[in-house]
Design an enzyme around this catalytic site. Structure first.
Site, PDB file in Angstrom:
ATOM      1  N   THR A 118       0.932  -1.118   0.000  1.00 50.75           N
ATOM      2  CA  THR A 118       0.000   0.000   0.000  1.00 50.75           C
ATOM      3  C   THR A 118       0.957   1.147   0.000  1.00 50.75           C
ATOM      4  OG1 THR A 118      -1.715  -1.190   1.162  1.00 50.75           O
ATOM      5  CG2 THR A 118      -1.642   1.167   1.574  1.00 50.75           C
TER       6      THR A 118
ATOM      7  N   SER B 248     -11.036  -1.615   6.098  1.00 51.83           N
ATOM      8  CA  SER B 248      -9.621  -1.339   5.877  1.00 51.83           C
ATOM      9  C   SER B 248      -8.898  -1.167   7.206  1.00 51.83           C
ATOM     10  CB  SER B 248      -9.489  -0.053   5.065  1.00 51.83           C
ATOM     11  OG  SER B 248      -8.140   0.332   4.956  1.00 51.83           O
TER      12      SER B 248
HETATM   13  O1  DON Z   1      -7.064  -1.570   3.405  1.00 53.13           O
HETATM   14  C1  DON Z   1      -6.325  -2.361   3.964  1.00 53.13           C
HETATM   15  O2  DON Z   1      -6.273  -2.493   5.162  1.00 53.13           O
HETATM   16  C2  DON Z   1      -5.400  -3.199   3.121  1.00 53.13           C
HETATM   17  N1  DON Z   1      -5.953  -3.389   1.809  1.00 53.13           N
HETATM   18  C3  DON Z   1      -4.067  -2.535   3.081  1.00 53.13           C
HETATM   19  C4  DON Z   1      -3.053  -3.341   2.351  1.00 53.13           C
HETATM   20  C5  DON Z   1      -1.679  -2.981   2.672  1.00 53.13           C
HETATM   21  O3  DON Z   1      -1.401  -2.152   3.486  1.00 53.13           O
HETATM   22  C6  DON Z   1      -0.642  -3.749   1.985  1.00 53.13           C
HETATM   23  N2  DON Z   1       0.624  -3.126   2.162  1.00 53.13           N
HETATM   24  N3  DON Z   1       1.544  -3.370   2.742  1.00 53.13           N
END
Ligand code: DON
Length: 580
Positions: free
Chosen positions: A391, A462
């Site tokens: 992310t 999330s």
């Molecule tokens: O919204 C969320 O919590 C996840 N889709 C976030 C994914 C994420 O942080 C991946 N990265 N390291």
């Protein structure tokens, strides 16, 4: 004669190469060379700062500030640039959250999280024999929610100063003329080749026919013509350049070729939403975070409130006492996440009760500083009434006091790994953030039930935690990170490191992190975490999972007592801080 012709050939070669070089040196923006750049980890700046996962994106943000844009403009331009130079997580085909504090004191939370398509239904990932198909919720066409990013950028733009065309132009140029990729990016693309071939109906530009023998290598130029054309349609037609017309057609055609379910109506109906930020106080600071459908703000509130009256500052950074206490509050907060948290537009999340001081004190009643409380003994609280992962986060601040924290994602690295044929961008695999079957963990091990069940038009829960801390009503810290379910616990640690252990901003980010999320009942630690603490906690009954090489990529800006901005980029990646 021979000498002369050799000379002429040489001259021709030279002019050919210098012509190639001068073409390469053409700058996408004044002051930015996309073929030669490096990342700065820390800057002190007076007029503005941008920290993001990619040096080129941070530079784009700063250029926008220099050209008279404000922090919102810079955040928009940085996100668009990330969609080009950081395809792991920067995106057009994903979603995100923005928390901002404007110079007039207004607090903003903008939700542009993906939504379940109209044809989605609760059991769409469950086979007739009851098997939960995480392969389908995590990869390929069926794993994608309706993208929210472009709607979010346009919604936030009402607080910007510069025309949108100006903010998107750097991204267009970066996509059209290309940029040099780093060794890490080359490795990442090479490791993706099998998935790309398996999950795409039209081979995207990221595919190299023989990655082992030839492959991507550091210094290669990545040109993304389809993506440039998509960006140009957005520049020309605004939000409709993505959700309608040619781009929408390409998305729906891609879906149909790959048995996905996103349709024109889903795209046309998508809207970003302004929400009331989730705001709470901690020892005189005001902490502003994201409300549902992100659990981030509420989890951070719960964890900070559970430690608030326990004088953690006196325990010391990474003392057994402090780590054990933080682990136990993390466990309790995540048990509540699994039961009660989901999209509040669809499910009544008892936020006020979950954040209540009395409730949280009650949650800590069975806390024992001498031993682990097994997760089997921690049920979600009884109410008085009934995250490889990629992310990306960016933090921006400007001289007028506008502060912006944005976390955006495709879910894991490169999302569904499906690129929209002809449109050049990856689609998310965010559907996996729903609870696809009660008790079945998602890719971050998070479990859930009714609150986060799939429904058409609903947003999946999330953990993203873009956060702004105010001191005396002024921006003090702007922070966020990727990392799935570790996001709220990372932000918790970074803030405790600064507010309680008086750590430098750099140390607060760079020191090893740990994490507990109720289930599985284990402490996750990052490489470099103290073995002594680990062993002491094992004696108290804690189980530790395999060490992780890196937890998160935090981007932070702190306002110093003299009003200057200290911007720090995480050293776990190629993240970069820029300022002026
Ligand atoms: O919204 C969320 O919590 C996840 N889709 C976030 C994914 C994420 O942080 C991946 N990265 N390291």
């Amino acid at each position: 004669m021979i000498r002369r012709s050799v000379f002429l050939v040489l001259l021709a070669c030279l002019s050919f190469f210098s012509c190639k070089t001068s073409q390469k040196n053409q700058q996408a923006l004044p002051g930015i060379n996309p073929y030669r750049y490096s990342s700065t980890k820390k800057v002190i700046a007076e007029n503005g700062a941008v920290v993001s996962a990619h040096p080129l994106a941070s530079k784009v943000g700063i250029e926008i500030l220099k050209q008279g844009g404000n922090a919102i403009d810079a955040a928009i331009a940085t996100q668009l640039a990330l969609a080009v130079v950081y395809p792991n997580a920067g995106n057009l085909g994903g979603g995100g959250f923005m928390v901002a504090r404007l110079s007039n004191g207004q607090l903003i939370a903008l939700d542009y999280r993906e939504k379940a398509p109209a044809a989605a239904h609760r059991d769409m990932y469950i086979d007739p024999d009851g098997t939960a198909r995480t392969d389908k919720s995590q990869d390929g066409h069926l794993s994608s929610g309706v993208p929210g990013t472009i709607a979010g950028l346009f919604a936030s733009h009402k607080y910007g100063k510069l025309p949108f065309e100006k903010l998107i132009q750097p991204a267009i140029e970066l996509a059209e003329k290309g940029f040099s990729i780093s060794e890490r990016e080359a490795r990442s693309l090479n490791s993706l080749q099998d998935d790309l071939k398996k999950l795409n109906t039209v081979m995207p530009v990221f595919v190299k026919e023989n990655p082992i023998a030839i492959g991507w290598k550091a210094g290669d130029t990545l040109v993304q013509t389809d993506l440039a054309n998509t960006l140009k349609r957005i520049k020309e037609k605004g939000q409709a350049g993505f959700y309608e017309g040619e781009t929408a057609k390409l998305i729906v055609e891609e879906m149909k070729r790959g048995q996905g379910i996103i349709r024109h109506e889903d795209l046309k109906n998508y809207q970003a939403k302004f929400r009331d930020p989730h705001s709470f106080s901690y020892k005189g600071y005001q902490i502003v975070g994201m409300p549902m459908p992100s659990s981030g703000g509420l989890l951070l509130n719960q964890m900070m409130t559970m430690i608030e009256d326990r004088n953690i500052g006196s325990m010391g950074f990474h003392s057994v006492q402090a780590v054990q206490l933080m682990t136990e509050v993390e466990r309790r907060a995540f048990a509540d996440r699994a039961e009660y948290m989901g999209d509040a537009d669809f499910y009544k999340v008892p936020v006020a009760m979950l954040a209540g001081k009395a409730y949280l004190q009650e949650r800590m009643k069975n806390y024992d500083p001498a031993k682990a409380t097994p997760s089997t003994e921690i049920k979600p609280g009884v109410l008085s009434a009934a995250e490889s992962t990629e992310t990306t986060h960016l933090s921006v601040i400007d001289k007028d006091g506008n502060a912006v924290a944005v976390t955006t994602t495709l879910n894991n690295s490169y999302g569904s790994r499906t690129v929209v044929g002809g449109a050049g961008f990856f689609l998310n695999d965010e559907m996996d953030d729903f609870s696809i079957k009660p008790g079945v963990p998602n890719m971050y091990g998070a479990v859930g039930g009714e609150a986060n069940a799939i429904q058409p038009g609903k947003r999946m829960l999330s953990s993203m935690t873009p956060t702004i801390v105010l001191k005396d009503d002024k921006p003090f810290i702007v922070v966020g990170t990727p990392g799935g379910t570790t996001i709220p616990t990372q932000i918790f640690q970074t803030l405790v490191n600064i507010l309680e252990f008086n750590m430098s901003t750099g140390d607060a980010v760079y020191k090893p992190k740990f994490h507990h999320q109720w289930l599985p009942d284990e402490v996750v630690i990052e490489k470099g975490f103290s073995i002594t603490v680990k062993e002491a906690m094992q004696k108290m009954g804690y189980t530790f999972s395999k060490e992780r090489s890196g937890i998160g990529r935090t981007e932070i800006i702190k306002v110093l007592p003299d009003g200057k901005f200290e911007a720090v980029a995480d050293n776990r990646g190629e993240d970069a801080a820029e300022g002026y």
